[in-house]
Design a protein around this motif. Structure first.
Motif, PDB file in Angstrom:
ATOM      1  N   GLN A   1      -5.143 -12.233  43.506  1.00  0.00           N
ATOM      2  CA  GLN A   1      -4.678 -12.242  44.892  1.00  0.00           C
ATOM      3  C   GLN A   1      -4.490 -13.658  45.435  1.00  0.00           C
ATOM      4  OE1 GLN A   1      -7.591 -10.843  47.803  1.00  0.00           O
ATOM      5  NE2 GLN A   1      -6.020  -9.622  48.806  1.00  0.00           N
TER       6      GLN A   1
ATOM      7  N   ASN B   1     -11.045 -16.565  49.884  1.00  0.00           N
ATOM      8  CA  ASN B   1     -10.736 -15.163  49.573  1.00  0.00           C
ATOM      9  C   ASN B   1      -9.680 -15.076  48.472  1.00  0.00           C
ATOM     10  OD1 ASN B   1     -10.095 -12.401  49.613  1.00  0.00           O
ATOM     11  ND2 ASN B   1     -10.286 -12.257  51.847  1.00  0.00           N
ATOM     12  N   SER B   2      -9.972 -14.285  47.465  1.00  0.00           N
ATOM     13  CA  SER B   2      -8.994 -13.886  46.456  1.00  0.00           C
ATOM     14  C   SER B   2      -9.466 -12.532  45.933  1.00  0.00           C
ATOM     15  CB  SER B   2      -8.881 -14.929  45.346  1.00  0.00           C
ATOM     16  OG  SER B   2      -7.876 -14.566  44.407  1.00  0.00           O
ATOM     17  N   GLY B   3      -9.092 -12.197  44.743  1.00  0.00           N
ATOM     18  CA  GLY B   3      -9.550 -10.914  44.204  1.00  0.00           C
ATOM     19  C   GLY B   3      -8.848 -10.616  42.900  1.00  0.00           C
TER      20      GLY B   3
ATOM     21  N   GLU C   1      -9.636  -3.359  43.485  1.00  0.00           N
ATOM     22  CA  GLU C   1     -10.024  -4.768  43.637  1.00  0.00           C
ATOM     23  C   GLU C   1     -11.518  -5.010  43.513  1.00  0.00           C
ATOM     24  OE1 GLU C   1      -9.505  -6.593  47.518  1.00  0.00           O
ATOM     25  OE2 GLU C   1      -9.584  -8.620  46.686  1.00  0.00           O
TER      26      GLU C   1
ATOM     27  N   GLN D   1     -13.673  -7.968  44.632  1.00  0.00           N
ATOM     28  CA  GLN D   1     -13.427  -9.041  45.591  1.00  0.00           C
ATOM     29  C   GLN D   1     -13.897 -10.392  45.080  1.00  0.00           C
ATOM     30  OE1 GLN D   1     -11.792 -10.124  47.973  1.00  0.00           O
ATOM     31  NE2 GLN D   1     -12.879 -10.202  49.920  1.00  0.00           N
ATOM     32  N   ILE D   2     -13.122 -11.395  45.379  1.00  0.00           N
ATOM     33  CA  ILE D   2     -13.523 -12.790  45.211  1.00  0.00           C
ATOM     34  C   ILE D   2     -13.582 -13.383  46.606  1.00  0.00           C
ATOM     35  CG2 ILE D   2     -12.749 -15.064  44.406  1.00  0.00           C
ATOM     36  CD1 ILE D   2     -11.577 -13.622  41.935  1.00  0.00           C
TER      37      ILE D   2
HETATM   38 MG    MG Z   1      -9.668 -10.351  48.328  1.00  0.00          MG
END
Ligand code: MG
Length: 256
Positions: free
Chosen positions: A232, A122-124, A132, A134-135
């Motif tokens: 993120q 998870n990142s973003g 955001e 999303q990643i």
């Molecule tokens: Mg995220």
């Protein structure tokens, strides 16, 4: 003849019609320019031959984190092998501020993968620090649809899941249009995003319903026209490389 031609050249050049190709007797388009208008400014030339366009700003090109700042000042994400990754030091955001823009970033989810759903890779990327895309490692990793990779988080799922396997490099190309607010702070036009994930269109000029929220409805609150791009740190070592941005003005004035 050969003696007189050099003398005549300036006269001939003076008599030659305008060098601007085009027409000045054609019908007008709705924007005021004529069809094939010879006076219409041609777009600037940009060298797009390299890995980064000539008019782009490199945010991370392999070694240098100086375009970003972290929670306590300098960005301190781990940099190795030409990539950067979060390490628990918190989100990082660009020192420069951007409004409308095109961003390119390459990311890779950790391999072997750990966790599931929102706990895996998870990142973003947050535009103006608020909106955001999303990643997430969405390869064989079910999660709620508006939280998977390339979702406008908590709002709109991507059109398809184009996620590659953990460890493989993936590409986001995003056009972001900043929201516009009136003098009274009322929303005039929402933020919008067009997203390509690994070359596939996954968000088409999709409006954000407001700033990104978790388990809550998004809402708009007036803010400045520009802001940082934030990446993120969600506790997963998602790697990033080749991150560049092109500031745009997508409300450029048109003639007519
Ligand atoms: Mg995220």
């Amino acid at each position: 003849m050969s003696r007189t031609l050099p003398l005549l050249l300036p006269v001939l050049l003076f008599l030659t019609p305008s060098q601007d190709p085009g027409y000045d007797d054609t019908p007008r388009l709705p924007d005021g320019w004529r069809v094939h208008d010879s006076k219409r400014p041609r777009p600037p030339i940009v060298d797009a031959a390299g890995s980064m366009p000539g008019d782009a700003i490199g945010l991370f090109t392999g070694t240098d984190l100086s375009a970003f700042r972290g929670r306590d000042g300098a960005a301190t994400w781990t940099v190795r092998d030409g990539a950067m990754e979060p390490n628990g030091s918190g989100d990082i955001e660009t020192r420069r501020e951007f409004g409308d823009c095109q961003i390119h970033l390459e990311w890779a989810a950790p391999s072997p993968c750990h966790g599931e759903s929102q706990g895996r890779g998870n990142s973003g990327v947050f535009f103006l620090g608020r909106y955001e895309v999303q990643i997430l490692d969405s390869f064989e990793n079910p999660t709620y649809a508006d939280g998977q990779a390339a979702a406008l988080y908590g709002q709109t799922p991507p059109l398809v899941n184009a996620c590659r396997r953990p460890g493989e490099w993936q590409v986001y190309d995003i056009v972001f249009v900043a929201p516009r607010f009136g003098p009274d702070g009322a929303l005039v036009s929402p933020a919008r995003a067009t997203v390509f994930h690994n070359g596939l269109l996954v968000q088409h000029d999709q409006a954000f319903l407001g700033a990104t929220a978790h388990r809550a409805l998004p809402e708009y609150r007036a803010h400045a026209a520009t802001g940082p791009v934030r990446l993120q740190d969600h506790g997963d070592p998602v790697r990033f490389r080749n991150v560049w941005i092109r500031p745009l003005d997508l409300t450029r004035e048109r003639k007519g």
